[in-house]
Write an enzyme that holds these catalytic residues in place. Structure first.
Site: not given
Ligand SMILES: CC(C)=CCNc1ncnc2c1ncn2[C@@H]1O[C@H](COP(=O)(O)O)[C@@H](O)[C@H]1O
Ligand SMILES: [Zn+2]
Length: 348
Positions: A100-103, A205, A18, A22, A287, A142
């Site tokens: 990761s979320t494709p952007r 969560e 997990h 980013n 995480d 997302d």
């Molecule tokens: C706020 C917090 C306590 C975070 C930990 N829990 C999380 N819960 C849900 N989505 C998350 C969490 N941590 C990261 N993400 C997701 O991962 C993204 C960042 O990584 P990426 O851009 O997908 O590469 C965030 O914008 C969000 O969509």
């Molecule tokens: Zn997470």
């Protein structure tokens, strides 16, 4: 200087299941990104939560917005992904599932397709350099972006699953848990499952998501992220727990993330205890190692010191995570051989 305990946890072979790309960016990489984009005036304190600090969930999600400003081109993604993979390897992680979320970024011409291609390129590059780690990728949805984007993302993941020779293995559902409802995403998740993508879903969560969790558990997912509020003692329910247990769905548990994000009041009250005591598959994960200033060795050490685990217990915990990976049995067997070869060095 590292003490003997630190060395044990770093040398312990580990599986990370997990990790948001980013959220996993280290200080060192953030410095490089800041120097590429000085005009943004981003300071390091805005991208990470230090020792002893806590933030509300909302504040944590603001941090991702700042990081996304710093990582907005193909070049950035390639650097971030290769750095993150090398850092996990240096921490003793032998198998990593990155998500990761494709952007899409209009300014730099980045497309979602190019985004995924670039992460795949980073994985292949590390492999060709001989970095000692197996890496797979989960495409993330997302939840804030709703039904249509979720379906598009599944189609993208499906394409890449078929074209990358098994590097894309599944789908993640994440994003701010207080926004949107899982029922709107069900058709996309169902499609993903039907086409052979494995599902790892952030579930319960935050409190009061009983109905959504119940709905999503019926899929059922292949793994659960967090599951903080599933059990009855924290406002969940026995029937949710029964579904998780009956389907033997492993939980990805992230101690520092939950304490710093304040969904769990302190380490000793972390739900790791509940699930681990049940003998349910519980996987220690980071995480967002960059945002929460941690690494997987520290998380194992924290779990051991908080819950009184022996070194043998810790070894079993890392070994058991192999059975929960999304890559096929052949990979599991290779990893188990690797664990067996490393054991004498770790218990020297
Ligand atoms: C706020 C917090 C306590 C975070 C930990 N829990 C999380 N819960 C849900 N989505 C998350 C969490 N941590 C990261 N993400 C997701 O991962 C993204 C960042 O990584 P990426 O851009 O997908 O590469 C965030 O914008 C969000 O969509
Ligand atoms: Zn997470």
């Amino acid at each position: 200087m590292d003490n003997e305990a630190d060395v044990f946890y770093r040398e312990l072979p580990k599986v990370e299941l997990h990790a948001h790309l980013n959220g996993s960016v280290s200080c060192h990489t953030i410095e490089k990104l800041i120097s590429r984009k000085p005009h943004l005036n981003i300071e390091h304190g805005m991208t990470a939560i230090g020792k002893g600090q806590r933030r509300t969930l909302e504040e944590c999600f603001q941090v991702f917005k700042v990081i996304h400003q710093l990582v907005d081109s193909e070049e950035d993604i390639l650097m971030v992904a290769t750095d993150v993979i090398r850092e996990f390897a240096a921490d003793g992680v032998k198998y990593l599932e990155l998500r990761s979320t494709p952007r899409e970024e209009k300014n730099t011409g980045l497309t979602k397709k190019r985004y995924v291609e670039t992460v795949i390129k980073a994985i292949k590059q590390c492999k060709s350099e001989g970095v000692d780690i197996e890496v797979r990728f989960l495409v993330a949805i997302d939840r804030r972006n709703g039904t249509e984007v979720a379906m598009e993302t599944v189609k993208l993941a499906e394409e890449f699953m078929l074209s990358t020779d098994g590097l894309v293995v599944g789908l993640d559902l994440s994003g701010d848990p207080t926004v949107g409802h899982g029922k709107d995403l069900l058709p996309a998740l169902q499609r993903a499952k039907n086409c052979g993508l494995k599902l790892s879903l952030h579930l319960s969560e935050v409190p009061s998501q009983l109905e959504e969790s119940d709905l999503l558990l019926n899929l059922p997912p292949d793994r659960i992220g967090h599951g903080t509020f599933l059990h009855p003692e924290v406002g969940g329910s026995q029937s949710l727990v029964d579904k998780v247990v009956m389907n033997n769905i492993p939980l990805e548990l992230c101690l520092t993330s939950n304490v710093k994000g304040q969904t769990v009041p302190c380490y000793s009250k972390h739900h790791f205890k509940y699930w681990y005591q049940k003998g349910h598959p519980s996987i220690i994960c980071t995480d967002d190692k960059g945002v929460f200033s941690t690494d997987l060795s520290q998380e194992y050490q924290l779990a051991a010191s908080t819950f009184g685990l022996s070194r043998e217990d810790v070894w079993k915990l890392s070994l058991q995570a192999i059975d929960c990976i999304f890559a096929p049995d052949t990979v599991k067997q290779q990893l188990k051989l690797k664990w067996a070869a490393i054991k004498p060095q770790v218990f020297k």
